[in-house]
Design an enzyme around this catalytic site. Structure first.
Site, mmCIF file in Angstrom:
data_model
loop_
_atom_site.group_PDB
_atom_site.id
_atom_site.type_symbol
_atom_site.label_atom_id
_atom_site.label_comp_id
_atom_site.label_asym_id
_atom_site.label_seq_id
_atom_site.Cartn_x
_atom_site.Cartn_y
_atom_site.Cartn_z
ATOM 1 C CG ASP A 12 32.708 36.853 40.337
ATOM 2 O OD1 ASP A 12 32.770 37.478 39.253
ATOM 3 O OD2 ASP A 12 32.526 35.532 40.103
ATOM 4 C CG HIS A 46 38.620 41.092 35.515
ATOM 5 N ND1 HIS A 46 40.094 41.202 35.168
ATOM 6 C CD2 HIS A 46 38.000 39.908 35.788
ATOM 7 C CE1 HIS A 46 40.428 39.906 35.241
ATOM 8 N NE2 HIS A 46 39.101 39.294 35.535
ATOM 9 C CD GLN A 225 38.177 31.519 34.831
ATOM 10 O OE1 GLN A 225 39.110 30.602 34.295
ATOM 11 N NE2 GLN A 225 36.819 30.772 34.715
ATOM 12 C CB THR A 240 39.129 27.737 34.743
ATOM 13 O OG1 THR A 240 39.226 28.136 33.432
ATOM 14 C CG2 THR A 240 40.236 27.898 35.460
ATOM 15 C CG HIS A 332 33.127 43.380 48.114
ATOM 16 N ND1 HIS A 332 34.076 42.826 47.263
ATOM 17 C CD2 HIS A 332 31.844 43.576 47.619
ATOM 18 C CE1 HIS A 332 33.492 42.910 46.038
ATOM 19 N NE2 HIS A 332 32.224 43.152 46.201
ATOM 20 C CG LEU A 333 38.013 46.266 53.488
ATOM 21 C CD1 LEU A 333 39.251 46.867 53.384
ATOM 22 C CD2 LEU A 333 37.910 45.498 55.015
ATOM 23 C CG ASP A 334 31.187 48.272 51.128
ATOM 24 O OD1 ASP A 334 31.935 47.478 50.471
ATOM 25 O OD2 ASP A 334 30.029 48.596 50.747
#
EC number: 6.3.4.4
Length: 435
Positions: A12, A46, A225, A240, A332-334
């Site tokens: 994720d 994804h 994954q 997994t 996710h740099l915000d």
């Protein structure tokens, strides 16, 4: 040069959106010839969002499909024809014309069937509160059955012969039923019809197809994954049945006569997440509310979607078991600014046996050792905190230093337009420089 995209966490981290950006045509760059899937199966999720707002969760199709890039499902993929058909229908509804025409499947790829999925769910239900956090789609059952009965495990190529496939499916059903009791799955004849339709609508190819494909242009290998869920290096039993490092892609490249011909691109978030049970040492129960996810949530089989601060110890371990990475894509740099700079990085753990600032690596194969490691991490608490603050560039610098690799892609949102590559960053700097 080819690129292998691997998640350096528990999954994720944003592999799909990174692959989507890599597949967008760029001026002066050769177009991507194909996306090759090299591990896992239909359990992958994804998420890709286009600039015009369309969203698709890629499972078996490559995440470059919206750009018209073909997908090749390699011999290492576990192919679920029923899930593939549903995914193709959704892609078509979003405007992707005839997505199955973009697909090739290695005849040797193992099939995931309704019997595998039903057995997977039966086992997970039987575990009660000790569930492993499976996706419930039969991936582990497919891998386990192929190991136990390699000659009888159905393959994509078997879908062209009703006689062969009928025999293999009946054996599979009977063996699993004998072990687990009646399975919630359709009769063999119904499966035969569906799998025959699969064979009629996709192009099944032999093992030399990938070698030819690699000669046509750059290829992106899209992993599934994350390394911290790896079958041998992850924290057993919350793992997994798949090798989630770069190893599978590099094995395929070597077989095709192009060893060491790919850049190893590791993907990480600015914070650490996982689905379901298992160690998450830096977990902060407040983070899921502070950083809500549009496309990740609690799952019936996986369990809760959990979040924690950046776990430098675990992600460094992931890099080490991979043998290093060439570059990083940071997503996710915000988030640091959205949390007011409250996100932090943990560089050590307190454990009952003392301080731990590095998880020791070991050769694959010793699951008892990995379970002992899981038990130790489950009792660990994070310490030695550092905070890069709210500045995304400070985060990139900190992550590059911690994981010993340059950041070549920065992601500030879900679409390809929200990504900045190292080349684009250099061009912007030149444009701003005085003449």
């Amino acid at each position: 040069m080819h690129t292998i995209v691997v998640d350096l966490g528990y999954g994720d981290a944003g592999k799909g959106t990174v692959v989507d950006r890599l597949c967008v045509p760029s001026p002066g760059a050769a177009p991507v010839a194909a996306v090759v899937r090299f591990n896992g199966g239909a359990q992958a999720a994804h998420n890709v969002v286009t600039t015009d707002g369309r969203h698709h969760t890629f499972a078996q199709f490559g995440s470059g499909t919206f750009s018209g890039v073909p997908t090749h499902l390699s011999r290492l993929m576990l192919v679920d024809p029923l899930a593939l058909a549903a995914e193709a229908r959704h892609l078509a509804s979003l405007g992707s014309a005839n997505p199955l025409a973009l697909l090739t499947v290695d005849r040797r790829a193992r099939l995931t069937t309704p019997y595998h999925a039903a057995a997977n769910r039966a086992r997970e239900q039987a575990r009660g509160t000790a569930r492993h956090g499976s996706c419930g789609m039969g991936i582990g059952e497919t891998a386990a059955y192929a190991l136990a009965h390699p000659a009888d495990a159905p393959t994509a190529g078997d879908c062209t012969s009703r006689t062969t496939l009928r025999r293999k499916l009946a054996l599979l059903r009977d063996r699993l039923t004998e072990e687990l009791g009646p399975l919630d799955a359709p009769p063999v004849e119904a499966c035969l019809d569906a799998f025959a339709a699969f064979a009629a609508h996709v192009r099944l190819v032999d093992g030399d197809h990938l070698a030819r494909l690699l000669r046509t242009g750059p290829v992106v290998f899209e992993g599934a994954q994350g390394v911290l869920l790896d079958e041998w290096h992850g924290f057993h039993p919350y793992t997994t049945w798949s090798t989630t490092t770069f190893a599978g892609a590099e094995e395929l490249l070597a077989e095709a006569g192009q060893p060491r011909a790919a850049r190893r691109l590791g993907v990480v978030r600015t914070y650490t997440t996982r689905h379901g049970p298992g160690p998450l040492v830096t977990e902060d129960p407040a983070l899921p509310d502070a950083l809500p996810e549009a496309h990740n949530g609690n799952g019936r089989w996986q369990g809760a979607f959990r979040a924690g601060h950046f776990d430098a110890v675990a992600h460094t371990y992931a890099v080490e078991v991979c043998g290093g990475v060439d570059a990083l894509a940071v997503t996710h740099l915000d988030a640091p600014a959205r949390t007011g700079g409250a996100l932090r990085m943990a560089h050590a753990y307190r454990t009952p046996t003392g301080l731990l600032d590095r998880i020791p690596t070991a050769p694959p194969g010793d699951l008892a050792r990995q379970q002992r490691l899981t038990e130790r991490l489950s009792a660990a608490r994070p310490t030695r905190w550092r905070s890069p603050g709210a500045d995304p560039h400070a985060w990139c610098d900190a992550l590059a230093h911690t994981l010993d690799a340059p950041v070549v892609m920065e992601s500030y949102g879900p679409t390809a337009a929200d990504k900045i590559t190292a080349r684009e960053s250099r061009n912007r700097c030149r444009e701003r420089s005085p003449a």
